[in-house]
Write a protein that holds these residues in place. Sequence first.
Motif, PDB file in Angstrom:
ATOM      1  N   MET A 125       0.823  -1.199   0.000  1.00  0.00           N
ATOM      2  CA  MET A 125       0.000   0.000   0.000  1.00  0.00           C
ATOM      3  C   MET A 125       0.866   1.261   0.000  1.00  0.00           C
ATOM      4  O   MET A 125       0.579   2.197  -0.711  1.00  0.00           O
ATOM      5  N   LYS A 126       1.939   1.277   0.805  1.00  0.00           N
ATOM      6  CA  LYS A 126       2.778   2.471   0.863  1.00  0.00           C
ATOM      7  C   LYS A 126       3.456   2.734  -0.475  1.00  0.00           C
ATOM      8  O   LYS A 126       3.722   3.870  -0.814  1.00  0.00           O
ATOM      9  N   TYR A 127       3.720   1.666  -1.253  1.00  0.00           N
ATOM     10  CA  TYR A 127       4.349   1.867  -2.556  1.00  0.00           C
ATOM     11  C   TYR A 127       3.367   2.499  -3.538  1.00  0.00           C
ATOM     12  O   TYR A 127       3.767   3.271  -4.394  1.00  0.00           O
ATOM     13  N   ASN A 128       2.074   2.166  -3.396  1.00  0.00           N
ATOM     14  CA  ASN A 128       1.064   2.768  -4.263  1.00  0.00           C
ATOM     15  C   ASN A 128       0.988   4.273  -4.050  1.00  0.00           C
ATOM     16  O   ASN A 128       0.780   5.027  -4.992  1.00  0.00           O
ATOM     17  N   LYS A 129       1.153   4.730  -2.806  1.00  0.00           N
ATOM     18  CA  LYS A 129       1.125   6.160  -2.524  1.00  0.00           C
ATOM     19  C   LYS A 129       2.306   6.859  -3.179  1.00  0.00           C
ATOM     20  O   LYS A 129       2.169   7.978  -3.674  1.00  0.00           O
ATOM     21  N   LEU A 130       3.449   6.217  -3.194  1.00  0.00           N
ATOM     22  CA  LEU A 130       4.626   6.806  -3.837  1.00  0.00           C
ATOM     23  C   LEU A 130       4.424   6.949  -5.337  1.00  0.00           C
ATOM     24  O   LEU A 130       4.734   7.998  -5.911  1.00  0.00           O
ATOM     25  N   ILE A 131       3.925   5.916  -5.985  1.00  0.00           N
ATOM     26  CA  ILE A 131       3.745   5.986  -7.438  1.00  0.00           C
ATOM     27  C   ILE A 131       2.629   6.973  -7.780  1.00  0.00           C
ATOM     28  O   ILE A 131       2.722   7.711  -8.755  1.00  0.00           O
ATOM     29  N   PHE A 132       1.575   7.023  -6.935  1.00  0.00           N
ATOM     30  CA  PHE A 132       0.525   8.014  -7.140  1.00  0.00           C
ATOM     31  C   PHE A 132       1.094   9.425  -6.990  1.00  0.00           C
ATOM     32  O   PHE A 132       0.821  10.307  -7.807  1.00  0.00           O
ATOM     33  N   GLY A 133       1.871   9.650  -5.936  1.00  0.00           N
ATOM     34  CA  GLY A 133       2.493  10.961  -5.716  1.00  0.00           C
ATOM     35  C   GLY A 133       3.393  11.353  -6.869  1.00  0.00           C
ATOM     36  O   GLY A 133       3.399  12.507  -7.299  1.00  0.00           O
ATOM     37  N   SER A 134       4.132  10.387  -7.386  1.00  0.00           N
ATOM     38  CA  SER A 134       5.018  10.660  -8.509  1.00  0.00           C
ATOM     39  C   SER A 134       4.230  11.028  -9.762  1.00  0.00           C
ATOM     40  O   SER A 134       4.508  12.041 -10.409  1.00  0.00           O
ATOM     41  N   LEU A 135       3.256  10.209 -10.101  1.00  0.00           N
ATOM     42  CA  LEU A 135       2.473  10.459 -11.319  1.00  0.00           C
ATOM     43  C   LEU A 135       1.635  11.726 -11.211  1.00  0.00           C
ATOM     44  O   LEU A 135       1.572  12.515 -12.159  1.00  0.00           O
ATOM     45  N   PHE A 136       0.994  11.937 -10.058  1.00  0.00           N
ATOM     46  CA  PHE A 136       0.146  13.113  -9.885  1.00  0.00           C
ATOM     47  C   PHE A 136       0.965  14.397 -10.020  1.00  0.00           C
ATOM     48  O   PHE A 136       0.574  15.325 -10.727  1.00  0.00           O
ATOM     49  N   SER A 137       2.103  14.463  -9.340  1.00  0.00           N
ATOM     50  CA  SER A 137       2.915  15.689  -9.397  1.00  0.00           C
ATOM     51  C   SER A 137       3.537  15.880 -10.776  1.00  0.00           C
ATOM     52  O   SER A 137       3.658  17.011 -11.259  1.00  0.00           O
ATOM     53  N   LEU A 138       3.899  14.793 -11.442  1.00  0.00           N
ATOM     54  CA  LEU A 138       4.431  14.888 -12.805  1.00  0.00           C
ATOM     55  C   LEU A 138       3.365  15.444 -13.753  1.00  0.00           C
ATOM     56  O   LEU A 138       3.628  16.365 -14.533  1.00  0.00           O
ATOM     57  N   ILE A 139       2.165  14.913 -13.672  1.00  0.00           N
ATOM     58  CA  ILE A 139       1.081  15.348 -14.554  1.00  0.00           C
ATOM     59  C   ILE A 139       0.679  16.787 -14.250  1.00  0.00           C
ATOM     60  O   ILE A 139       0.499  17.595 -15.168  1.00  0.00           O
ATOM     61  N   LEU A 140       0.552  17.124 -12.966  1.00  0.00           N
ATOM     62  CA  LEU A 140       0.157  18.485 -12.606  1.00  0.00           C
ATOM     63  C   LEU A 140       1.205  19.501 -13.074  1.00  0.00           C
ATOM     64  O   LEU A 140       0.855  20.532 -13.657  1.00  0.00           O
ATOM     65  N   GLY A 141       2.465  19.220 -12.844  1.00  0.00           N
ATOM     66  CA  GLY A 141       3.521  20.118 -13.298  1.00  0.00           C
ATOM     67  C   GLY A 141       3.518  20.278 -14.810  1.00  0.00           C
ATOM     68  O   GLY A 141       3.684  21.381 -15.336  1.00  0.00           O
ATOM     69  N   THR A 142       3.294  19.180 -15.515  1.00  0.00           N
ATOM     70  CA  THR A 142       3.261  19.218 -16.980  1.00  0.00           C
ATOM     71  C   THR A 142       2.054  20.004 -17.475  1.00  0.00           C
ATOM     72  O   THR A 142       2.163  20.798 -18.418  1.00  0.00           O
ATOM     73  N   LEU A 143       0.899  19.810 -16.847  1.00  0.00           N
ATOM     74  CA  LEU A 143      -0.297  20.558 -17.245  1.00  0.00           C
ATOM     75  C   LEU A 143      -0.114  22.059 -17.042  1.00  0.00           C
ATOM     76  O   LEU A 143      -0.481  22.857 -17.912  1.00  0.00           O
ATOM     77  N   ILE A 144       0.429  22.443 -15.906  1.00  0.00           N
ATOM     78  CA  ILE A 144       0.687  23.867 -15.673  1.00  0.00           C
ATOM     79  C   ILE A 144       1.596  24.402 -16.770  1.00  0.00           C
ATOM     80  O   ILE A 144       1.353  25.476 -17.335  1.00  0.00           O
ATOM     81  N   TYR A 145       2.627  23.651 -17.079  1.00  0.00           N
ATOM     82  CA  TYR A 145       3.617  24.077 -18.066  1.00  0.00           C
ATOM     83  C   TYR A 145       2.998  24.247 -19.452  1.00  0.00           C
ATOM     84  O   TYR A 145       3.154  25.283 -20.086  1.00  0.00           O
ATOM     85  N   ILE A 146       2.288  23.238 -19.923  1.00  0.00           N
ATOM     86  CA  ILE A 146       1.778  23.310 -21.304  1.00  0.00           C
ATOM     87  C   ILE A 146       0.528  24.173 -21.444  1.00  0.00           C
ATOM     88  O   ILE A 146       0.245  24.672 -22.532  1.00  0.00           O
TER      89      ILE A 146
END
Length: 154
Positions: free
Chosen positions: A1-22
């Motif tokens: 379960m703790k690993y799922n939070k890490l991958i979610f945190g990684s993907l969510f922040s990557l997508i949010l940063g990319t959306l702001i950028y583009i």
Amino acid sequence: MKYNKLIFGSLFSLILGTLIYILFRSSSLKVFSWLDLLGINILECNIRKSALAVSYNIPDWVLLSLPDGLWLFSYVCLMLYIWKNTITVQNLFWIGIIPAIAIASEVAQCFGILQGTFDPMDLLLYILGGVLPLLIFKNSINYKLKFQHHEQKF
């Protein structure tokens, strides 16, 4: 379960940063010509046009500095995920190298060592992006920072 939070945190922040950028950044940035080469013309997209229309309500630090901080957050989360939430002497370099380069480059701009404009908000968000995953997931991180002595037999 703790690993799922890490991958979610990684993907969510990557997508949010990319959306702001583009969605909000200047059309003169290289990324838009790269996307165009791939047949993706984000500049003519209605969602970008709508985003730009409201961008004056968004603070500059969100548009200009936050994406980089989010990408660093994403990187650290991904590294923690890859290393199974364990920080050792051996993997500390890989977990910290990208945040260290980002922070060092901003400090180097401050002293004129690197070309660019020093921005204290960039520096703050680089630090936060590198440190926040360690604080957020601190209860599940296994620190093994002692050097292990291994005897080798010949």
